[in-house]
Design an enzyme around this catalytic site. Structure first.
Site, PDB file in Angstrom:
ATOM      1  N   LYS A 139       0.704  -1.180   0.013  1.00  0.00           N
ATOM      2  CA  LYS A 139       0.028   0.171  -0.154  1.00  0.00           C
ATOM      3  C   LYS A 139       0.787   1.219   0.070  1.00  0.00           C
ATOM      4  O   LYS A 139       2.120   1.127   0.430  1.00  0.00           O
ATOM      5  CB  LYS A 139      -1.112  -0.129   1.394  1.00  0.00           C
ATOM      6  CG  LYS A 139      -1.903  -1.172   1.106  1.00  0.00           C
ATOM      7  CD  LYS A 139      -2.827  -1.070  -0.077  1.00  0.00           C
ATOM      8  CE  LYS A 139      -3.871  -2.239   0.000  1.00  0.00           C
ATOM      9  NZ  LYS A 139      -3.453  -3.565  -0.162  1.00  0.00           N
TER      10      LYS A 139
HETATM   11  C1  LIG Z   1      -9.825  -3.327  -1.127  1.00  0.00           C
HETATM   12  C2  LIG Z   1      -8.980  -3.909  -0.385  1.00  0.00           C
HETATM   13  N1  LIG Z   1      -9.652  -4.306   0.931  1.00  0.00           N
HETATM   14  C3  LIG Z   1      -9.131  -4.864   2.012  1.00  0.00           C
HETATM   15  C4  LIG Z   1      -7.881  -5.213   1.682  1.00  0.00           C
HETATM   16  C5  LIG Z   1      -7.091  -6.117   2.979  1.00  0.00           C
HETATM   17  O1  LIG Z   1      -5.980  -5.585   3.346  1.00  0.00           O
HETATM   18  P1  LIG Z   1      -4.966  -6.568   4.057  1.00  0.00           P
HETATM   19  O2  LIG Z   1      -3.979  -7.031   3.175  1.00  0.00           O
HETATM   20  O3  LIG Z   1      -3.980  -5.496   4.896  1.00  0.00           O
HETATM   21  O4  LIG Z   1      -5.636  -7.426   4.815  1.00  0.00           O
HETATM   22  C6  LIG Z   1      -7.170  -5.025   0.380  1.00  0.00           C
HETATM   23  C7  LIG Z   1      -5.541  -5.463   0.367  1.00  0.00           C
HETATM   24  O5  LIG Z   1      -5.230  -5.279  -0.831  1.00  0.00           O
HETATM   25  C8  LIG Z   1      -7.850  -4.300  -0.280  1.00  0.00           C
HETATM   26  O6  LIG Z   1      -7.370  -3.897  -1.665  1.00  0.00           O
END
Ligand SMILES: Cc1ncc(COP(=O)(O)O)c(C=O)c1O
Length: 396
Positions: free
Chosen positions: A186
């Protein structure tokens, strides 16, 4: 995207602070910490970033979505409306609570089509979750009005959209509750981490307790704290928070770089008649983490995607054929493959996925290419990339 490309002394200093005093946990151990509370500091910094009253850090973006929904009272058998295009985590986070993801078509914003949201509302609907995919946003005013009219909780999965805004408000801070991811890819990374963002004190207090076994966090004796309700462990560690603290201070710098790189590529591609761009609602500013564009049809997009790969243009995603971001390839979810039994209510609630098609979403995702915008590119790199992309598209 992503912040790890520009790791440096600031991140190292924050992490070394934590290692030097040895307290890796965000709660307790007051005497040992020498005043270092990285998670608390990052929460305060994020309140400023999002101009919001409350931020609760958690262990991931997936945890943030689950904790946000739980904090707003979403649970067993409740339906949560969400778009067909998102990372699979949005779906998982709803399932984790025993709630039912109800997928609806996207429009050319690449997220919820408000008309489809209205059609999907049933007496079981509890929340509408817009996913601010690839750094842009949905029709926030219309979605807010729908939620108000039907008394629904409005949730923003803004995991991919830090730094974007709508009518001057940071994405993630507009709905009743917002969620961010700080995973490794990110714009701002903690390595792993996430945040729940809200102006509602009740949701914040719930998120604070729920993400730490239900602890009420009153006083400074962890063993003596009471537990007003059931919780789990979605805590972030001090090490992860320390990385994020250094990174978030660099957010304006990162967004500026993203904007410059995005604008160079967009300018070049916009001269090609076959290329159009995703629509951004009036008053919206993207985070510039991705440049999303449409090609004339699926075949054209497939050829472009293949040619980009063969010619060293990396990180251009054609999500139609991708396993993780679009319903078309989520067979494990359509077939409800789970290690443990799933409740009959959820099984029944998800029957629609076996037969339902999403033709409107297909028309957008089939033609869409998402070019990740890297921070480490020089101006020359981006110019060369843009010219190469244009040559490839024109040659198809
Ligand atoms: C739109 C969206 N929601 C939720 C997540 C989940 O994040 P994490 O990878 O930190 O669990 C992501 C991760 O890429 C995402 O792109």
């Amino acid at each position: 995207m992503p912040g790890f490309e520009l790791f440096g002394d600031l991140e190292r200093k924050e992490v070394n602070d934590v290692l030097d005093n040895g307290v890796l946990m965000r709660y307790g151990f007051d005497a040992m910490r020498n005043g270092h509370w990285k998670a608390k500091e990052l929460e305060a910094e994020l309140c400023k970033t999002f101009s919001t009253d409350y931020v609760q850090l958690v262990s991931s973006g997936t945890a943030a979505v689950s904790v946000a929904l739980a904090s707003a009272g979403v649970g067993a058998g409740d339906e949560v409306i969400m778009p067909t295009f998102t990372f699979v985590a949005s779906f998982e986070a709803i399932m984790m609570l025993g709630a039912i993801p109800v997928l609806v078509d996207i429009d050319d914003t690449l997220t919820l089509d408000p008309k489809e949201v209205e059609k999907a509302i049933t007496p079981k609907t509890k929340a509408v979750m817009v996913v601010q995919m690839c750094g842009s946003m949905g029709h926030m005013d219309t979605l807010r009005a729908i939620c108000n009219k039907h008394n629904l909780i409005f949730v923003e999965d803004a995991c991919q959209a830090i730094g974007g805004s709508y009518k001057g408000k940071p994405l993630g801070s507009i709905a009743d509750v917002g969620c961010f991811s700080f995973d490794f890819v990110k714009t701002i990374t903690c390595g792993e981490g996430g945040a729940v963002v809200t102006n509602k004190k009740e949701y914040y207090t719930n998120a604070d307790h729920y993400s730490d076994h239900g602890h009420d966090h009153i006083g400074n004796d962890r063993g003596a704290e009471t537990h007003p309700f059931l919780g789990y462990n979605f805590r972030i560690s001090e090490l992860n928070a320390a990385v994020g603290l250094a990174q978030v201070r660099r957010l304006p710098e990162f967004i500026e770089i993203q904007k410059r790189n995005y604008s160079i590529i967009r300018e070049v591609l916009s001269k090609i008649p076959e290329v159009t761009f995703r629509s951004v609602p009036e008053g919206g500013k993207e985070s510039y983490a991705f440049l999303n564009f449409f090609l004339p049809d699926l075949e054209f997009a497939r050829k472009a995607s293949q040619a980009f790969k063969e010619n060293g243009i990396d990180a251009c995603f054609h999500y139609y054929d991708n396993n993780w971001h679009y319903i078309r390839k989520w067979d494990h979810l359509k077939e409800l493959k789970s290690l443990y039994p799933i409740s009959n209510e959820v099984k029944e609630g998800l029957q629609y996925l076996k037969t339902r098609t999403f033709k409107q979403s297909d028309t957008y995702i089939a033609r869409n290419i998402s070019s990740l915008i890297k921070l480490s590119w020089t101006k020359e790199d981006v110019n060369a990339r843009a010219q190469k992309m244009a040559e490839i598209i024109k040659s198809i």
